[in-house]
Scaffold this active site. Sequence first.
Site, PDB file in Angstrom:
ATOM      1  N   ASP A 129      17.723   3.911 -30.036  1.00  0.00           N
ATOM      2  CA  ASP A 129      18.714   2.743 -29.774  1.00  0.00           C
ATOM      3  C   ASP A 129      19.776   2.509 -30.718  1.00  0.00           C
ATOM      4  O   ASP A 129      20.578   1.564 -30.492  1.00  0.00           O
ATOM      5  CB  ASP A 129      17.587   1.591 -29.883  1.00  0.00           C
ATOM      6  N   GLY A 148      22.699   4.353 -31.024  1.00  0.00           N
ATOM      7  CA  GLY A 148      23.833   4.314 -30.299  1.00  0.00           C
ATOM      8  C   GLY A 148      24.121   2.948 -29.678  1.00  0.00           C
ATOM      9  O   GLY A 148      25.392   2.359 -29.816  1.00  0.00           O
ATOM     10  N   ASP A 162      20.554  12.497 -39.410  1.00  0.00           N
ATOM     11  CA  ASP A 162      20.042  11.148 -39.560  1.00  0.00           C
ATOM     12  C   ASP A 162      21.113  10.218 -38.830  1.00  0.00           C
ATOM     13  O   ASP A 162      22.451  10.409 -38.965  1.00  0.00           O
ATOM     14  CB  ASP A 162      19.868  10.453 -40.858  1.00  0.00           C
ATOM     15  N   HIS A 171       0.897  -1.344  -0.047  1.00  0.00           N
ATOM     16  CA  HIS A 171       0.004  -0.069   0.088  1.00  0.00           C
ATOM     17  C   HIS A 171       0.918   1.199  -0.048  1.00  0.00           C
ATOM     18  O   HIS A 171       0.576   2.209   0.487  1.00  0.00           O
ATOM     19  CB  HIS A 171      -0.956  -0.087   1.139  1.00  0.00           C
ATOM     20  N   GLY A 205      21.619   7.069 -38.545  1.00  0.00           N
ATOM     21  CA  GLY A 205      22.484   6.179 -39.559  1.00  0.00           C
ATOM     22  C   GLY A 205      23.486   6.726 -40.239  1.00  0.00           C
ATOM     23  O   GLY A 205      24.709   6.247 -40.477  1.00  0.00           O
TER      24      GLY A 205
END
Length: 568
Positions: free
Chosen positions: A388, A390, A546, A218, A548
């Site tokens: 994600d 890196g 970008d 609780h 990539g």
Amino acid sequence: MTTLGKPETFKRDWVDGFVTAYGRTVRKVPDAYGVVRREPTRDGKVAVVIGGGCGHYPAFAGLVGPGLADGAVVGDVFTSPSAEQVYRTARAAESGGGVLFGYGNYQGDVLHFGLAARRLAAEGVDSRTILVTDDIASGPADRPERRRGVAGDFLVFKIAGAAAERGYDLDAVHAAAVKANARTRTFGVAFGGCTLPGAPEPLFTVGENEMELGLGIHGEPGVRTVSRLNATELADELVDGLLPELPTGDGRIVVLLNGLGRTKYEEMFVTYTRVHERLAAAGLSSLHTEVGEFVTSLDMAGVSLSVLVLDDELAELYAAPCDTPGYRSTGALLETVPLESTVDTVLADSAGAAGNGIVDRVLTAALASVESNEDELGRLDAVAADGDHGLGITRGMRAAVAAARAAERDGEPVSGALLAAGTALADAAGGASGALYGVLLAETGAGLAGLAAGEITAPVLADAVDGAARAFVELGKAEPGDKTMLDAIEPFRAVLRERAEAGSGVADAWRAAAERATEAARETADLLPAKGRAARLAQRSKGHADPGATSFALIVTAVGGVLAEKES
Ligand code: ADP
Ligand code: MG
């Protein structure tokens, strides 16, 4: 958690949705905050009626159905239901065999359920009560009546429900539940507190590098704060806490690793491996293992470990089938299979110094570059996608280095090492870029088949890169201007070819191409993504390069550095 529910009507609103969703199994008690089974039970069956405040789903309403509870009373968040609600729900659930009430040992519940029991008695309906007291952190071992009920509620109710289903009379159902409770212990850990619907802040907070041991359900903070543990240490802490408290038995147990509301199932499984090993080492074998959310505490981050020590009767009752919205069991009595050693995908450990192979050396340099830009690549990917890149490219490149190093040690030429690296990268990195980088490496390798490192001239390399770029486009279907890696690859490829035809050596041609790729990657900031995840939130990505294309530029630049060294 707190944003979707209006505090004033939270209980009513979620119960409405719950019975709408699970009307196959449960129905609402008219004029009450309670649910009972959809189908009436047979005459003379003991009705198991459980309850307490809400915020603990699937406890308690989610445990109503054949083989488990007959009814559940629903209080406000973390608040006991009133005697009136308990009475009405019990009345609706009861079918002539009397009522077994089950709830955690909390003052409000004791009072309200007690009042309801008296009213039923006055009307000739017999009842018994099981107060669950599994939480070892809430009272000393010699005063179990002071202890709270937490995740062990589930285990005790499962036993009571099975006993009632099997046709036990009221005293026998009660006796089975009492035995189950006496043989159940729980110990819990929180990493973050929970927030009441509509409340601005959590009930308690846990320091970033801390954990609270022995929490309640609780929002009660734990009894002891420790510094943050990893999964193995956490499992040890839970098992070490529990073992001395367990009653003796014949070694057969049920194990429940319970999520409190905000802990990932995957994280619980990570922890479970060690829990299982430790319990097995203590001579305890789990006939049934439950990993998941059974008794939650709103959005509390944390887990608890419960153990029910079985005997023949409890083993049979626990294994009996049931079908409720929150828990189903087919009743097959399956022994938990012994733990096999888990597949250990050999994840490359940190690359360390490169060997002598050229592919090893260029990829080690590439790895160092993406590693030191890991956060930045992640940030770029988070602008319009999942953040994600890196992580993925670093993990992939680490595997690529390990694979290339091993291949070159085995005497593979450049092509074989690149092929191995590409396969390993795609396997380890996953994601769109993992597949695409994998193809780039492997296809460059394919273009260099049969050649020793010394035979690779600039025109030969340019041809191989052309082939790799073609395969890349075939796979990813990107077009120039779509704001992908291709917008760096394409100018890289063109400059490499141009320089090779003009008679530059490998290192010079590569350096010029890498410089152009770096500019081109920067220029992708002006483009709108048309491929990959980022395409859906294209506008957001305006002004940001970008990810990539950026990693590609980093990689070819780092490779160029090694080629220049080699040449000089
Ligand atoms: P994921 O999108 O699966 O999370 P990453 O975040 O690792 O993969 O990689 C994102 C990058 O992959 C983008 O920035 C883009 O350069 C590249 N990319 C994604 N889809 C394509 C595609 N179809 N063709 C070429 N490149 C792509
Ligand atoms: Mg991504």
